[in-house]
Design an enzyme around this catalytic site. Structure first.
Site, mmCIF file in Angstrom:
data_model
loop_
_atom_site.group_PDB
_atom_site.id
_atom_site.type_symbol
_atom_site.label_atom_id
_atom_site.label_comp_id
_atom_site.label_asym_id
_atom_site.label_seq_id
_atom_site.Cartn_x
_atom_site.Cartn_y
_atom_site.Cartn_z
ATOM 1 N N GLN A 1 -34.114 -2.234 22.084
ATOM 2 C CA GLN A 1 -34.049 -2.193 20.666
ATOM 3 C C GLN A 1 -32.714 -1.412 20.306
ATOM 4 O O GLN A 1 -32.418 -0.445 20.873
ATOM 5 C CB GLN A 1 -35.116 -1.598 19.850
ATOM 6 C CG GLN A 1 -36.465 -2.372 19.963
ATOM 7 C CD GLN A 1 -36.536 -3.488 19.183
ATOM 8 O OE1 GLN A 1 -35.655 -4.610 19.100
ATOM 9 N NE2 GLN A 1 -37.156 -3.427 18.093
ATOM 10 N N SER A 2 -32.034 -1.759 19.283
ATOM 11 C CA SER A 2 -30.506 -1.388 19.192
ATOM 12 C C SER A 2 -30.685 0.091 18.691
ATOM 13 O O SER A 2 -29.660 0.877 18.488
ATOM 14 C CB SER A 2 -29.774 -2.203 18.077
ATOM 15 O OG SER A 2 -29.722 -3.569 18.612
#
Length: 694
Positions: A24-25
């Site tokens: 996930q960023s």
């Protein structure tokens, strides 16, 4: 499972392990977008359905919360690439290409390794063979779209931020001393202690003109400076601690303290190690600068003066340059002397001389930078005296009157230039208004024409804004020229300037500041004499030369006339008598001291003059022992005869040392006892002694 996907999976792939990459960023997405994380973990079931045992499906999820814009600092992605390169991976699973990488360089490197090791890649849409041309082209297209998606997202965010910043409404972290109100206005911190401390910092810099001096002043007075915690535990709290130099520089360079809104002061770049760093941008490259956007601690004019002072101080850390901030040393031209040979700025070196520090101007740029030799050097006192005399002459009241007359003529020219700028501004306003009317008259549905007219209108507005800012800046500069009150102050200063300059209570720092207001720099060229080329403020230049100080060896050298006189006196006098004669004639040594026996001896030895003894011996004089051997008597008898005047003698030293003339016409008779040491000898006759007589 589709037939096409099953056909791509071979027994060789199943013998190797499956690797599921989860990312996930940001941490915020990890906590809020939990559904995306669940979908990524669910791909394990897809791997099991394709034939991999659950225990051989490895999940790599240690990159959760990290951006996929680059592979650096993503340990999980680096591990995945390593497993693929070593041939341990039969298949790599990811929810979509953007989970693996949003950078084409990283993505295609993974594809190339997967093709070489015959590793499959699977996303939510299907299974791909990187060694297959069609699949690799499709994967490359997906990687390009993923990178483009990231670019579009960034552009949208940056565009909104920049648009809000141009209106001065973008909420940015404020430095200490400034706070936001509930309606998002910027005001001074209501804490009076914080306000007074920040004001004291600017007042101190206004007085001393140096960031280091500000730190020394605040620390010597035990004043603590506030600091607000930006993140983590205790966010928003104020801490008080001693201030350092970097903090003072940061505050003095911040335009928010001058009431200006600025955006784009720094820019993120990548160094050789692909690590992001913040680069400071010059003011001309700032994206937004709105002076007087809110209340500040100083004015914008004072902020610009501070920047000029800091820039002049900072050149001391640049190659070939030295700071011009006045220091405590008595070298008048410190920081303003240029080498006439190499063009570098000369340093000031101090040495003890007669209980005081004497300055030397030295160009050791080649020594410091290239381990070479110094270009040139010169003693400072003579140069400083010449510049001081020139400065006092230039600051005479008549010279000030001439300068004010020239300034009045310049003011008239400035008014003419301001009139021309007003006309240019009026024309720019007219063109901008004309472009606006053209845009308003166009049919809104005709977007091709409307867009062109809108772009033209925006260009005219930008030109008008640039011209308006330049016009205001030049007007402020013109207003700072000599007005009536300033002229009266300059006349009063000129009338009393020599007294102020020569006053013992005027410190070297103040003299340097006064000199810096009039002289830009001085170029030195040391030859047979010291040639100085002075560049005054305003561009006028002037040249003068001063005698080069004599070396100490020359200063201490005894004049040739005194040496010749000593040589002449040695024919008749000894060292003590010569010292008395020299003092009677008014001669002194290089220090102005009277001659003594030791000083005469030192001069005689230094110049190789023959002593009185050597001169007498060369003329045939004999010692007492030699005369005694010739007469066959004791030396005591010879000395007694010399005291009685029987033998003619000449003194060659101060301790009653004599040489005797050869006794060619004297004959001595034996006394009682057969020797002449116990009784006074008797003079027989005065006939010359024949050669070989007994």
């Amino acid at each position: 499972m589709s037939t096409d996907n099953a056909m791509k999976i071979s027994a060789d792939h199943l013998r190797r392990d499956a690797f599921l990459y989860v990312r996930q960023s940001s941490l915020r997405q990890v906590f809020e977008n939990t559904e995306s994380t669940k979908r990524q973990y669910a791909l394990r079931d897809r791997a099991v359905a394709l034939g991999w045992p659950i225990e051989r499906v490895h999940v790599i999820d240690n990159d959760l919360g990290l951006s996929g814009a680059q592979s650096q600092d993503r340990d999980g992605f680096q591990r995945l690439v390593t497993e693929v390169a070593m041939g341990h991976a039969g298949i790599v699973l990811g929810l979509e290409v953007s989970r693996l990488a949003r950078n084409n360089a990283d993505w295609h490197r993974l594809l190339e390794l997967a093709a070489m090791s015959r590793t499959l890649i699977m996303d939510e849409d299907g299974v791909y063979d990187a060694a297959s041309f069609n699949d690799r082209m499709l994967l490359g297209l997906k990687g390009t779209m993923s990178e483009a998606e990231l670019h579009i997202l960034k552009s949208r965010l940056q565009g909104g931020i920049l648009n809000k910043a141009r209106r001065g409404e973008l909420e940015l972290p404020l430095p200490i001393g400034l706070v936001y109100t509930p309606d998002m206005r910027v005001v001074l911190d209501p804490d009076r202690q914080i306000q007074d401390t920040v004001r004291m910092l600017f007042d101190t810099f206004r007085e001393v003109g140096s960031a280091c001096a500000v730190v020394r002043r605040l620390r010597s007075e035990k004043i603590l400076f506030p600091r607000r915690i930006r993140r983590g535990i205790g966010k928003g709290d104020v801490l008080w601690s001693e201030i350092d130099h970097s903090r003072v520089i940061q505050i003095l360079h911040n335009p928010r303290y001058a009431g200006a809104f600025a955006y784009g002061r720094t820019r993120t770049i990548y160094n050789a190690k692909l690590k992001s760093v913040q680069q400071k941008m010059p003011r001309s490259d700032w994206q937004v600068l709105i002076p007087q956007a809110h209340e500040g601690y100083i004015s914008w004019d004072e902020f610009e003066r501070n920047q000029t002072s800091l820039e002049q101080n900072a050149v001391g850390f640049s190659p070939g340059l030295r700071g011009r901030m006045p220091r405590q040393g008595n070298g008048l031209l410190q920081g303003r002397v240029l080498c006439g040979r190499c063009g570098a700025r000369m340093r000031v070196h101090y040495e003890q001389f007669e209980g005081n520090l004497r300055p030397y101007y030295i160009c050791n740029e080649a020594v410091v930078r290239h381990a070479g030799k110094a270009c040139q050097w010169a003693r400072g006192p003579a140069i400083d005296e010449a510049v001081s005399a020139l400065l006092l002459e230039a600051m005479a009241p008549t010279a000030i009157e001439v300068a004010l007359a020239v300034q009045e003529e310049i003011s008239q020219r400035v008014e003419q230039a301001a009139s021309l700028r007003d006309k240019q501004l009026q024309r720019a306003r007219y063109e901008a208004e004309l472009a606006r009317r053209r845009y308003l008259k166009v049919d809104p549905d005709n977007r091709l024409v409307a867009d062109a007219l809108e772009a033209d209108w925006n260009g005219k507005l930008r030109d008008l804004d640039t011209l308006q800012r330049e016009h205001e800046r030049r007007n402020e500069t013109d207003q700072s020229l000599l007005d009536g009150a300033m002229q009266e102050r300059i006349r009063a200063l000129a009338a009393d300037f020599p007294g102020i300059w020569n006053n013992e209570r005027t410190s070297p720092v103040e003299r340097k500041r006064m000199l810096g207001l009039l002289i830009e720099d001085v170029t030195l060229l040391v030859d047979e004499q010291i040639n100085m080329h002075i560049r005054w403020r305003g561009g006028r230049t002037q040249s003068l030369a001063v005698a080069r100080p004599r070396p100490m060896a020359v200063i201490r050298k005894t004049p040739e006339a005194v040496v010749a006189l000593i040589n002449e006196l040695l024919e008749t006098d000894n060292d003590q008598q010569i010292a008395s004669r020299l003092n009677a004639l008014g001669h002194r040594n290089w220090r102005g001291e009277a001659f003594t026996l030791k000083k005469v001896m030192l001069v005689r030895r230094a110049y190789g003059l023959k002593t009185r003894f050597e001169r007498l011996r060369e003329s045939g004089m004999l010692t007492g022992e030699e005369v005694a051997r010739r007469f066959g008597v004791s030396a005591t008898t010879v000395h007694q005869l010399g005291r009685d005047g029987v033998l003619k003698r000449h003194r060659y030293a101060t301790n009653h040392r004599y040489l005797y003339e050869p006794p060619g016409n004297v004959r001595l008779a034996k006394g009682v006892g057969g020797r002449y040491g116990s009784r006074k000898p008797r003079l027989i006759d005065a006939q010359p002694i024949q050669q070989g007589a007994s």
